[in-house]
Design a protein around this motif. Sequence first.
Motif, mmCIF file in Angstrom:
data_model
loop_
_atom_site.group_PDB
_atom_site.id
_atom_site.type_symbol
_atom_site.label_atom_id
_atom_site.label_comp_id
_atom_site.label_asym_id
_atom_site.label_seq_id
_atom_site.Cartn_x
_atom_site.Cartn_y
_atom_site.Cartn_z
ATOM 1 N N ALA A 174 14.414 -3.614 0.293
ATOM 2 C CA ALA A 174 14.786 -2.197 0.160
ATOM 3 C C ALA A 174 15.804 -1.807 1.203
ATOM 4 N N SER A 175 16.942 -1.312 0.735
ATOM 5 C CA SER A 175 17.854 -0.583 1.608
ATOM 6 C C SER A 175 17.747 0.889 1.193
ATOM 7 N N SER A 176 18.767 1.676 1.472
ATOM 8 C CA SER A 176 18.618 3.114 1.213
ATOM 9 C C SER A 176 19.966 3.786 1.005
ATOM 10 N N GLY B 293 -0.157 -8.837 -1.749
ATOM 11 C CA GLY B 293 0.326 -7.599 -1.135
ATOM 12 C C GLY B 293 0.108 -7.661 0.364
ATOM 13 N N LEU B 294 1.070 -7.144 1.111
ATOM 14 C CA LEU B 294 0.943 -7.129 2.573
ATOM 15 C C LEU B 294 1.287 -5.730 3.076
ATOM 16 N N ASP B 295 0.533 -5.267 4.061
ATOM 17 C CA ASP B 295 0.798 -3.940 4.628
ATOM 18 C C ASP B 295 0.055 -3.843 5.961
ATOM 19 N N ASN B 296 0.574 -2.998 6.875
ATOM 20 C CA ASN B 296 -0.195 -2.793 8.118
ATOM 21 C C ASN B 296 -1.037 -1.524 8.044
ATOM 22 N N LEU B 297 -0.961 -0.802 6.917
ATOM 23 C CA LEU B 297 -1.748 0.422 6.712
ATOM 24 C C LEU B 297 -1.616 1.388 7.887
ATOM 25 N N ASN B 298 -0.391 1.625 8.306
ATOM 26 C CA ASN B 298 -0.215 2.540 9.449
ATOM 27 C C ASN B 298 -0.476 3.983 9.031
ATOM 28 N N LEU C 106 -4.648 7.772 1.130
ATOM 29 C CA LEU C 106 -3.771 7.605 -0.044
ATOM 30 C C LEU C 106 -3.385 6.125 -0.190
ATOM 31 N N LYS C 107 -3.111 5.467 0.938
ATOM 32 C CA LYS C 107 -2.785 4.027 0.889
ATOM 33 C C LYS C 107 -4.001 3.236 0.412
ATOM 34 N N ASP C 108 -5.195 3.614 0.905
ATOM 35 C CA ASP C 108 -6.413 2.917 0.469
ATOM 36 C C ASP C 108 -6.619 3.095 -1.034
ATOM 37 N N HIS D 244 10.490 -7.183 -0.474
ATOM 38 C CA HIS D 244 10.206 -6.642 0.867
ATOM 39 C C HIS D 244 10.477 -5.131 0.890
ATOM 40 N N LEU D 245 9.371 -4.369 0.864
ATOM 41 C CA LEU D 245 9.499 -2.909 0.813
ATOM 42 C C LEU D 245 8.890 -2.238 2.040
ATOM 43 N N ALA D 246 8.176 -3.003 2.876
ATOM 44 C CA ALA D 246 7.565 -2.402 4.063
ATOM 45 C C ALA D 246 8.651 -1.926 5.004
ATOM 46 N N ALA D 247 8.501 -0.725 5.495
ATOM 47 C CA ALA D 247 9.449 -0.188 6.478
ATOM 48 C C ALA D 247 8.869 1.096 7.029
ATOM 49 N N GLN D 248 9.380 1.502 8.175
ATOM 50 C CA GLN D 248 9.120 2.861 8.628
ATOM 51 C C GLN D 248 10.161 3.721 7.922
ATOM 52 N N ALA D 249 9.698 4.506 6.949
ATOM 53 C CA ALA D 249 10.611 5.339 6.163
ATOM 54 C C ALA D 249 10.746 6.718 6.812
ATOM 55 N N GLY D 250 11.632 7.545 6.241
ATOM 56 C CA GLY D 250 11.776 8.922 6.712
ATOM 57 C C GLY D 250 12.933 9.094 7.666
ATOM 58 N N THR E 34 19.085 1.401 10.812
ATOM 59 C CA THR E 34 18.249 0.190 10.667
ATOM 60 C C THR E 34 18.408 -0.402 9.264
ATOM 61 N N LYS E 35 18.580 0.443 8.248
ATOM 62 C CA LYS E 35 18.739 -0.077 6.886
ATOM 63 C C LYS E 35 20.069 -0.812 6.748
ATOM 64 N N LYS E 36 21.118 -0.270 7.374
ATOM 65 C CA LYS E 36 22.408 -0.972 7.333
ATOM 66 C C LYS E 36 22.303 -2.288 8.109
ATOM 67 N N LEU F 148 4.376 -6.480 10.392
ATOM 68 C CA LEU F 148 5.618 -7.271 10.430
ATOM 69 C C LEU F 148 6.361 -7.132 11.754
ATOM 70 N N GLY F 149 6.036 -6.079 12.491
ATOM 71 C CA GLY F 149 6.689 -5.874 13.783
ATOM 72 C C GLY F 149 6.194 -6.830 14.852
ATOM 73 N N GLU F 150 5.109 -7.549 14.556
ATOM 74 C CA GLU F 150 4.569 -8.514 15.525
ATOM 75 C C GLU F 150 5.040 -9.911 15.166
ATOM 76 N N ALA G 27 0.827 -1.205 0.000
ATOM 77 C CA ALA G 27 0.000 0.000 0.000
ATOM 78 C C ALA G 27 0.861 1.255 0.000
ATOM 79 N N GLY G 28 2.174 1.067 0.043
ATOM 80 C CA GLY G 28 3.103 2.205 0.027
ATOM 81 C C GLY G 28 3.391 2.645 -1.397
ATOM 82 N N PHE G 29 4.174 3.700 -1.500
ATOM 83 C CA PHE G 29 4.470 4.321 -2.797
ATOM 84 C C PHE G 29 5.182 3.343 -3.747
ATOM 85 N N ILE G 30 6.346 2.859 -3.346
ATOM 86 C CA ILE G 30 7.117 1.998 -4.255
ATOM 87 C C ILE G 30 6.430 0.633 -4.375
HETATM 88 P P1 NAD Z 1 6.003 4.044 2.077
HETATM 89 O O1 NAD Z 1 5.972 4.542 3.488
HETATM 90 O O2 NAD Z 1 5.116 4.710 1.085
HETATM 91 O O3 NAD Z 1 5.725 2.490 2.036
HETATM 92 C C1 NAD Z 1 6.029 1.611 3.086
HETATM 93 C C2 NAD Z 1 4.775 0.800 3.406
HETATM 94 O O4 NAD Z 1 5.125 -0.149 4.416
HETATM 95 C C3 NAD Z 1 3.624 1.637 3.961
HETATM 96 O O5 NAD Z 1 2.440 1.442 3.204
HETATM 97 C C4 NAD Z 1 3.459 1.155 5.397
HETATM 98 O O6 NAD Z 1 2.089 1.152 5.815
HETATM 99 C C5 NAD Z 1 4.061 -0.224 5.335
HETATM 100 N N1 NAD Z 1 4.613 -0.661 6.622
HETATM 101 C C6 NAD Z 1 5.424 0.053 7.445
HETATM 102 N N2 NAD Z 1 5.703 -0.671 8.550
HETATM 103 C C7 NAD Z 1 5.070 -1.859 8.405
HETATM 104 C C8 NAD Z 1 4.960 -3.018 9.223
HETATM 105 N N3 NAD Z 1 5.542 -3.071 10.438
HETATM 106 N N4 NAD Z 1 4.218 -4.061 8.778
HETATM 107 C C9 NAD Z 1 3.593 -4.016 7.573
HETATM 108 N N5 NAD Z 1 3.646 -2.921 6.760
HETATM 109 C C10 NAD Z 1 4.378 -1.862 7.179
HETATM 110 O O7 NAD Z 1 7.535 4.142 1.617
HETATM 111 P P2 NAD Z 1 8.202 3.956 0.175
HETATM 112 O O8 NAD Z 1 8.751 5.268 -0.229
HETATM 113 O O9 NAD Z 1 7.293 3.220 -0.722
HETATM 114 O O10 NAD Z 1 9.436 3.032 0.572
HETATM 115 C C11 NAD Z 1 9.475 1.639 0.307
HETATM 116 C C12 NAD Z 1 10.807 1.102 0.817
HETATM 117 O O11 NAD Z 1 11.890 1.766 0.149
HETATM 118 C C13 NAD Z 1 11.041 1.327 2.305
HETATM 119 O O12 NAD Z 1 11.726 0.209 2.809
HETATM 120 C C14 NAD Z 1 11.928 2.550 2.345
HETATM 121 O O13 NAD Z 1 12.706 2.581 3.522
HETATM 122 C C15 NAD Z 1 12.765 2.344 1.101
HETATM 123 N N6 NAD Z 1 13.323 3.573 0.527
HETATM 124 C C16 NAD Z 1 12.509 4.505 -0.040
HETATM 125 C C17 NAD Z 1 13.065 5.646 -0.594
HETATM 126 C C18 NAD Z 1 12.229 6.714 -1.259
HETATM 127 O O14 NAD Z 1 12.791 7.718 -1.710
HETATM 128 N N7 NAD Z 1 10.916 6.580 -1.363
HETATM 129 C C19 NAD Z 1 14.460 5.838 -0.568
HETATM 130 C C20 NAD Z 1 15.251 4.863 0.031
HETATM 131 C C21 NAD Z 1 14.679 3.724 0.557
#
Ligand code: NAD
Length: 326
Positions: A126-128, A29-34, A41-43, A82-88, A156-158, A62-64, A9-12
């Motif tokens: 996904a790393s960064s 697809g898997l997501d926690n929709l946080n 936007l995720k919906d 695997h793209l789910a992560a707390q980004a930012g 965390t990414k490293k 995934l944190g559980e 449900a995330g961007f990438i």
């Molecule tokens: P995003 O926040 O749009 O997507 C991440 C998705 O993961 C979200 O929909 C969120 O709800 C979900 N998520 C977060 N924690 C979760 C959990 N514990 N369980 C299940 N789902 C969870 O971010 P994005 O920009 O699409 O990034 C995708 C990946 O790429 C991430 O790993 C991010 O760290 C990495 N990344 C992104 C960028 C960028 O510029 N967008 C740059 C470097 C790395």
Amino acid sequence: MAVLVTGAAGFIGMHVAEALLRRGEEVVGLDNLNDYYDVSLKDDRLSLLRNHPGFSFVRADLGEEGALEAGLAGRVIDRVVHLAAQAGVRYSIQNPRSYAASNLTGHLEVLEYCRHTAGLKHLVYASSSSVYGGNKKVPFSEDDRVDAPVSLYAATKKADELMSHTYAHLYGLPQTGLRFFTVYGPWGRPDMAYFSFTKNIMEGKPIRVFNHGKMRRDFTYIDDIVAGVLAALDNPPEAGAESPPHRVFNLGNNKPVALMDFITTLEGLIGKKSEWIYEPMQDGDVVETYADIERAKAALGYAPVTNIEEGLSRFVSWYTDYSSRE
Ligand code: NAD
């Protein structure tokens, strides 16, 4: 056989899932929709994916511990993106614990799931670019030292790369880590500068320019990133005589753009000038990102084709439609 896309449900994740569906794959697809940013936007991203008959969705965190196994029970998965992560970066200064749960425990849960899944062919994760920290030598190459992260997000990414290496070494799990560089485009993330700048310029609000504008970013268009992810997925590493099956690639544009040039390009596309508020460098930020992409070119045929004017113009036109919808 299906591909699991975490963070779908995330961007990438949405774009990767859609590209896989378009080429005829089954996608789970898997997501926690946080609520890190606007959940609607995720919906909306998920609604697009649900138009494809090959798509199904699992809501799980995934944190559980164990939530991934429970959510996927009975499904046959042979590849994982695997793209789910707390980004930012900046958010990680204020909210460190959510990074440990999603990026450390979450990555480990994916590794455990993969190692216990018979016939699992490849895990791409996904790393960064943030792992390069404040490295001064540019462009950043995968062979550079990356042992001085300047934010918890980067740390965390490293750590994810290190855990993956261990699982490749111990269990022979084939994996590819992708260091993304500032990804932008339609359906993008509202917390990122290109998104908030566009919104503010259109609404006549001032924009905050960090480090007094003295920054450069290797902005990479989403379609180029998706092409790189799919190429990586289709080319799993093989175990060498002495090396475990784990590789890491930069996926960037190899053409860093100065922040002020970026802003004036955006203003030109929108047809409005904005007021700039200069602010100091933020904790966790870096002055420049710049990807050396030779390794991904040679191994994956990765070749980004979208320049910043074209990519931003597509983003602005998507944003104009999306923000004016009923
Ligand atoms: P995003 O926040 O749009 O997507 C991440 C998705 O993961 C979200 O929909 C969120 O709800 C979900 N998520 C977060 N924690 C979760 C959990 N514990 N369980 C299940 N789902 C969870 O971010 P994005 O920009 O699409 O990034 C995708 C990946 O790429 C991430 O790993 C991010 O760290 C990495 N990344 C992104 C960028 C960028 O510029 N967008 C740059 C470097 C790395």
